[in-house]
Design a protein around this motif. Sequence first.
Motif, PDB file in Angstrom:
ATOM      1  N   SER A  50       2.087  13.929 -21.416  1.00  0.00           N
ATOM      2  CA  SER A  50       3.016  14.437 -20.399  1.00  0.00           C
ATOM      3  C   SER A  50       3.478  13.353 -19.442  1.00  0.00           C
ATOM      4  N   GLN A  51       2.839  12.169 -19.528  1.00  0.00           N
ATOM      5  CA  GLN A  51       3.076  11.058 -18.588  1.00  0.00           C
ATOM      6  C   GLN A  51       2.813  11.522 -17.144  1.00  0.00           C
ATOM      7  N   GLN A  52       1.776  12.301 -16.999  1.00  0.00           N
ATOM      8  CA  GLN A  52       1.389  12.887 -15.715  1.00  0.00           C
ATOM      9  C   GLN A  52       0.148  12.174 -15.173  1.00  0.00           C
ATOM     10  N   TYR A  53       0.100  12.042 -13.852  1.00  0.00           N
ATOM     11  CA  TYR A  53      -1.037  11.431 -13.167  1.00  0.00           C
ATOM     12  C   TYR A  53      -1.747  12.497 -12.331  1.00  0.00           C
ATOM     13  N   LYS A  54      -3.075  12.488 -12.415  1.00  0.00           N
ATOM     14  CA  LYS A  54      -3.888  13.370 -11.586  1.00  0.00           C
ATOM     15  C   LYS A  54      -4.787  12.475 -10.737  1.00  0.00           C
ATOM     16  N   VAL A  55      -4.578  12.531  -9.428  1.00  0.00           N
ATOM     17  CA  VAL A  55      -5.289  11.650  -8.511  1.00  0.00           C
ATOM     18  C   VAL A  55      -6.164  12.482  -7.587  1.00  0.00           C
ATOM     19  N   THR A  56      -7.434  12.105  -7.494  1.00  0.00           N
ATOM     20  CA  THR A  56      -8.396  12.775  -6.622  1.00  0.00           C
ATOM     21  C   THR A  56      -8.866  11.786  -5.562  1.00  0.00           C
ATOM     22  N   GLY A  57      -8.838  12.218  -4.303  1.00  0.00           N
ATOM     23  CA  GLY A  57      -9.230  11.312  -3.238  1.00  0.00           C
ATOM     24  C   GLY A  57      -9.917  12.014  -2.094  1.00  0.00           C
ATOM     25  N   SER A  58     -10.712  11.241  -1.367  1.00  0.00           N
ATOM     26  CA  SER A  58     -11.365  11.718  -0.158  1.00  0.00           C
ATOM     27  C   SER A  58     -10.810  10.902   1.005  1.00  0.00           C
ATOM     28  N   GLY A  59     -11.618  10.637   2.028  1.00  0.00           N
ATOM     29  CA  GLY A  59     -11.191   9.780   3.122  1.00  0.00           C
ATOM     30  C   GLY A  59     -10.870  10.550   4.385  1.00  0.00           C
ATOM     31  N   TYR A  60     -11.144   9.903   5.531  1.00  0.00           N
ATOM     32  CA  TYR A  60     -10.975  10.580   6.815  1.00  0.00           C
ATOM     33  C   TYR A  60      -9.513  10.753   7.203  1.00  0.00           C
ATOM     34  N   ASN A  61      -8.652   9.730   6.890  1.00  0.00           N
ATOM     35  CA  ASN A  61      -7.253   9.805   7.304  1.00  0.00           C
ATOM     36  C   ASN A  61      -6.523   8.521   6.899  1.00  0.00           C
ATOM     37  N   ILE A  62      -5.206   8.566   7.014  1.00  0.00           N
ATOM     38  CA  ILE A  62      -4.357   7.369   6.978  1.00  0.00           C
ATOM     39  C   ILE A  62      -3.606   7.401   8.296  1.00  0.00           C
ATOM     40  N   TRP A  63      -4.186   6.765   9.304  1.00  0.00           N
ATOM     41  CA  TRP A  63      -3.649   6.943  10.659  1.00  0.00           C
ATOM     42  C   TRP A  63      -4.328   5.944  11.599  1.00  0.00           C
ATOM     43  N   PHE A  64      -3.954   5.951  12.839  1.00  0.00           N
ATOM     44  CA  PHE A  64      -4.506   5.036  13.848  1.00  0.00           C
ATOM     45  C   PHE A  64      -4.446   3.586  13.332  1.00  0.00           C
ATOM     46  N   ASP A  65      -5.547   2.851  13.427  1.00  0.00           N
ATOM     47  CA  ASP A  65      -5.528   1.428  13.075  1.00  0.00           C
ATOM     48  C   ASP A  65      -6.227   1.124  11.761  1.00  0.00           C
ATOM     49  N   HIS A  66      -6.679   2.166  11.030  1.00  0.00           N
ATOM     50  CA  HIS A  66      -7.300   1.924   9.727  1.00  0.00           C
ATOM     51  C   HIS A  66      -7.200   3.186   8.871  1.00  0.00           C
TER      52      HIS A  66
END
Length: 505
Positions: A50-66
Amino acid sequence: MSAKSSLLICFLCAVFFNQAVSAQNLGIFDAQTDVGNVKLTGSALYEPGSQQYKVTGSGYNIWFDHDAFHYVYKRIKGDFILTTSAAFLGKGVEMHRKLGWMIRTSLDSNSKHVNAVVHGDGLTSLQFRRTVGAQTEEIKSSITHADVIQIERKGNTYTMSVARNGETFVTEKVDDLDLGDEVYVGLFVCSHNPNVSETAVFNNVRIVVPANGANGYQKYIGSDIQILNLESGNSRIIYQSSQSLQAPNWTKDGKSLIYNSNGLLYKYNLKTNIPQVLNTGIAKNNNNDHVLSFDGKWLAISNSEKYGSIGYIIPSTGGEARQLTPTGPSYMHGWSPDGKYIVFCGDRNNEYDIYKVPSKGGKEIRLTDAPGLDDGAEYTPDGKYIYFCSVRSGLMQVWRMNPDGSNQTQVTNDDYDNWFPHVSPDGKMIEFISFMKDEVAPGDHPFYKHVYLRVMPVGGGPIKVVAYLYGGQGTINTPSWSPDSKRLAFVSNTQLLFPVFPIAQ
């Protein structure tokens, strides 16, 4: 050879194989990683079918200074256009979970970056960090819950274009953002909660390197032939070439596509994925105006000659070309369902109009005489109408007339230049290509522009975008519907190809 040597060779082969599989599973990307301090390891899986991507992620945020998120990426230099359709799986935990495109200077958590992001609650925005460790800034889009996400780089300007499925783009941009020439680009997911993981699915993932001044009439860039499933909205690249491929025309049996490249016509077998040159006799300089008869037995072609394009007819299986139009330019576009006539765009006395000519040869009959360009004529499957495009009302728009040229009626009336209406084999829908009026003149349909493929009911109704792409001339000059009216074939372009399988040379 010793048993120990054999085992070593087997081990090395297994390592090589596993590395190859790993690379293949990332599709057009080179690697994946968790960026920042992530408690739960993320993952990215690529499904070649299908040329499809399935991405799984965690993480606190993409914000502030990091930042903290999962990233599947590659490194690119220069200008580019990134496009995808994307959606989260499931309800999720946090309203500010995020998915989108990310462009970064480095993989450090405090890197300079820009991203086009859709949040779990629908907030859609362009976010960026101008210097290492600076606070993240944000420009919110006027639309929410975007399904299609695009970000384009031109020098230090980044433009986000987003849309809900079927709608046209809304844009925001940031200027003077210096991320360096070579950057990381890729897809990301952030759960906005370090204790949970979120998964998103990305379809129609494209990295395009634009033409950078090449206009397509003197210098070509690479081509992707794609097939779009209209029900799912998913488009697959089926063939790639560093050459210019143009105007895929689906055969009646559904087994092949006929396209042109470098003056020749090719028949592309959809089962074997192998193209073969189609014999066109004396016609050796064919352009992208070629069309199959409704019964699939004949092919009208347009051969560029000294005094302009001339119309010919050949058997659809290939053979000697029989000249049809005595003068040029003449661009073949559509057969009548009974096979008796062919409609074409002809330049006579410095005026481009729609003509029809008997397929067995004879006097051409002028069907339009309004000032300005008329082009792209095509019969409906029932033979009751001819659809065409015309600039007579200002922008290029779709029109319709009776087979004798009477009752010429405008069908579309919007803010785009709409070219090459193609009626589906079941007679229910019309497909056409739309150029941005600020990029092209109404009477021009150049290569290498931002375009939409759009469809609408034959009887009138809402117009829906079905593909967001970089293309134009050669994308759908010919009828490109599958025989069952469920799929569309078209060509998109990129200067640098990112292969989903080996590239044809």
